[in-house]
Design a protein around this motif. Sequence first.
Motif, PDB file in Angstrom:
ATOM      1  N   LEU A   6       0.833  -1.195   0.000  1.00  0.00           N
ATOM      2  CA  LEU A   6       0.000   0.000   0.000  1.00  0.00           C
ATOM      3  C   LEU A   6       0.872   1.251   0.000  1.00  0.00           C
ATOM      4  O   LEU A   6       0.534   2.264  -0.606  1.00  0.00           O
ATOM      5  N   GLY A   7       2.002   1.166   0.682  1.00  0.00           N
ATOM      6  CA  GLY A   7       2.962   2.262   0.654  1.00  0.00           C
ATOM      7  C   GLY A   7       3.546   2.455  -0.733  1.00  0.00           C
ATOM      8  O   GLY A   7       3.806   3.578  -1.170  1.00  0.00           O
ATOM      9  N   LEU A   8       3.756   1.343  -1.439  1.00  0.00           N
ATOM     10  CA  LEU A   8       4.260   1.399  -2.809  1.00  0.00           C
ATOM     11  C   LEU A   8       3.266   2.120  -3.707  1.00  0.00           C
ATOM     12  O   LEU A   8       3.649   2.915  -4.579  1.00  0.00           O
ATOM     13  N   TYR A   9       1.968   1.865  -3.483  1.00  0.00           N
ATOM     14  CA  TYR A   9       0.932   2.569  -4.256  1.00  0.00           C
ATOM     15  C   TYR A   9       1.036   4.079  -4.018  1.00  0.00           C
ATOM     16  O   TYR A   9       1.064   4.871  -4.965  1.00  0.00           O
ATOM     17  N   ASP A  10       1.080   4.475  -2.750  1.00  0.00           N
ATOM     18  CA  ASP A  10       1.147   5.904  -2.431  1.00  0.00           C
ATOM     19  C   ASP A  10       2.391   6.558  -3.010  1.00  0.00           C
ATOM     20  O   ASP A  10       2.332   7.659  -3.562  1.00  0.00           O
ATOM     21  N   SER A  15       4.745  10.470  -6.312  1.00  0.00           N
ATOM     22  CA  SER A  15       5.966  10.857  -7.030  1.00  0.00           C
ATOM     23  C   SER A  15       5.678  11.218  -8.482  1.00  0.00           C
ATOM     24  O   SER A  15       6.568  11.678  -9.193  1.00  0.00           O
ATOM     25  N   ASN A  16       4.417  11.039  -8.917  1.00  0.00           N
ATOM     26  CA  ASN A  16       4.038  11.399 -10.283  1.00  0.00           C
ATOM     27  C   ASN A  16       2.999  12.514 -10.327  1.00  0.00           C
ATOM     28  O   ASN A  16       2.414  12.776 -11.378  1.00  0.00           O
ATOM     29  N   ILE A  17       2.759  13.166  -9.189  1.00  0.00           N
ATOM     30  CA  ILE A  17       1.899  14.349  -9.153  1.00  0.00           C
ATOM     31  C   ILE A  17       2.808  15.574  -9.060  1.00  0.00           C
ATOM     32  O   ILE A  17       3.571  15.716  -8.103  1.00  0.00           O
ATOM     33  N   ASP A  31       7.704   2.384   4.306  1.00  0.00           N
ATOM     34  CA  ASP A  31       9.091   1.962   4.061  1.00  0.00           C
ATOM     35  C   ASP A  31       9.552   2.156   2.624  1.00  0.00           C
ATOM     36  O   ASP A  31      10.522   1.550   2.187  1.00  0.00           O
ATOM     37  N   GLN A  32       8.850   3.006   1.871  1.00  0.00           N
ATOM     38  CA  GLN A  32       9.276   3.278   0.506  1.00  0.00           C
ATOM     39  C   GLN A  32      10.302   4.413   0.494  1.00  0.00           C
ATOM     40  O   GLN A  32      10.683   4.939   1.539  1.00  0.00           O
ATOM     41  N   LYS A  33      10.737   4.780  -0.700  1.00  0.00           N
ATOM     42  CA  LYS A  33      11.689   5.878  -0.834  1.00  0.00           C
ATOM     43  C   LYS A  33      11.085   7.176  -0.275  1.00  0.00           C
ATOM     44  O   LYS A  33       9.864   7.334  -0.218  1.00  0.00           O
ATOM     45  N   LYS A  34      11.957   8.085   0.100  1.00  0.00           N
ATOM     46  CA  LYS A  34      11.507   9.368   0.617  1.00  0.00           C
ATOM     47  C   LYS A  34      10.839  10.164  -0.498  1.00  0.00           C
ATOM     48  O   LYS A  34      11.329  10.233  -1.609  1.00  0.00           O
ATOM     49  N   HIS A 158      -5.555   1.960 -11.442  1.00  0.00           N
ATOM     50  CA  HIS A 158      -4.513   1.622 -10.458  1.00  0.00           C
ATOM     51  C   HIS A 158      -3.279   1.247 -11.268  1.00  0.00           C
ATOM     52  O   HIS A 158      -3.335   0.426 -12.169  1.00  0.00           O
ATOM     53  N   GLY A 159      -2.149   1.853 -10.968  1.00  0.00           N
ATOM     54  CA  GLY A 159      -0.950   1.596 -11.752  1.00  0.00           C
ATOM     55  C   GLY A 159      -0.329   0.231 -11.500  1.00  0.00           C
ATOM     56  O   GLY A 159      -0.628  -0.438 -10.502  1.00  0.00           O
TER      57      GLY A 159
END
Length: 366
Positions: A6-10, A15-17, A31-34, A158-159
Motif C-alpha cells: 500500500l505504501g508502494l501505491y502511495d 511521485s508522479n503528481i 518503508d518506501q523511498k523518501k 490503479h498503476g
Amino acid sequence: MSYNNLGLYDYSLLSNIKNVSVSYFCNLLYDQKKLPNKTYRLYTYSNKKGIFKIISYFISQLQLIFFCVKNPPAIIHFQWLKIPSMDYYVLKVLRRFSNHLILTAHNLLPHNSGDTYYKSYAKIYHSVNTIIVHAEKTKQELIEKFGITPNKIVVIPHGVLDLSSEIDHTAVSAKVTEIRQQLKLKDKVVFSVLGGLNEYKGINLIVDAWKDKTLSENKNIQLLIAGAGSVEKVLELATIDNVHIENRYLTDMEFLTYLRVSDFVLLPYKSISQSGVLLSALSEHKRVIVTDVGGLKDPFKFGKIGYVLKEYSINELKLAILKASETVKEYPKETIWNKIEMFYNWSTIGSKTQNLYSSINENPVN
C-alpha cells in the motif's frame, strides 16, 4: 496509512503528481523511498493490538483534524479508511475545514465482510465530494449498489506495481533456478496463487478444481500456492504430487521469485475492485486466469493475455487451466504488453489525479 504494498501505491502516485503542494500523512511503518512532499508519519496503530489499536487510530484521526484546523487544506484526499463507523464522523468534521473531500474506493466494501459495513460506507460515499475508482465496472457498482450520482465518480486506473526496482535481481535469478530444480519444473506449465490466501480470491474454487483428476494427476502441470492465510481448505491439496504449498508471509523478493517461476497466475476472485497481484503479474508480463469482476478483465481489451472465466464454477476454472496448459507457447505479442504498460502507467495516472485536483480548485463547490 500505508505501508508495504500500500505504501508502494502511495509512493508511485505521489511521485508522479507535479506542481501541487501536498502534505502526506502515512503510517509509521511506511518503508518506501523518501517523497518530496511534507511527510507526517501520523498513524501508529499497526504495531498495537486489540483496543490499543483502536485508541491509537482514534488519536491519529484527532491529530489530523487538529492539523486541518490550523492549516485548512483546499482538498483532503483519503486513500484508506480503517474504522468506517468512526471515520464517517471524522469526515463530517473535516468538511468544515476543507472545500473538498476525495476518497479513493480501492474496494467498495472491505474484503470478506459481506454487507456488514454497507450502511457505514453508504454514509461515507454520500458524505464525500468525489470518489475515485479504478475501473468502469466499479463505477457502475457504486452507482447501482449505493445510489451515487455518476458525476461524483472519477475513474483513474490503479498503476502497475513494480516490485523489482529495489531488489537484487542476481539473487532473484539464482532463487528462480533453485526453485525450478527443487520442484522439478522443467517442461511443466506452472500455475500460481500468490499473496494473501483468502476466500474472496477464490482459493476454495482453486482447491476444488485442482482436486479433479484431470489436474491433480496431470504430470505436465504444477500448482504453486505461496502466501499467508489461515485457509484450511488449502491443506486438502497437501499430499498431491503436482502441488507445492508455502503457507507463510512472502517478502517482496520471494513474491517476485515465485511470480517469475509462474506461467499463469490464477485470479478467480469472487469480488474485487482491483488486484495488486494482477498488477504485479502484468509488470512481469505474466498471463492470468481471471473472473469478470472489478477491473480484472480490463487489460484483456488490449489483447489475449490469458483467460476470462465465463462463470464462477469449478468446471469453468478447470477447463481454463487445461486450455492454458495446451496453449502455453502462444505468448502475447510485445505490442500488447506495451499497450498495457501505457494504460497502467503511473505518469499518466499522476497527471489524471493532478488534473482532478486542479479542476476542483478552479470549481471548489461540488
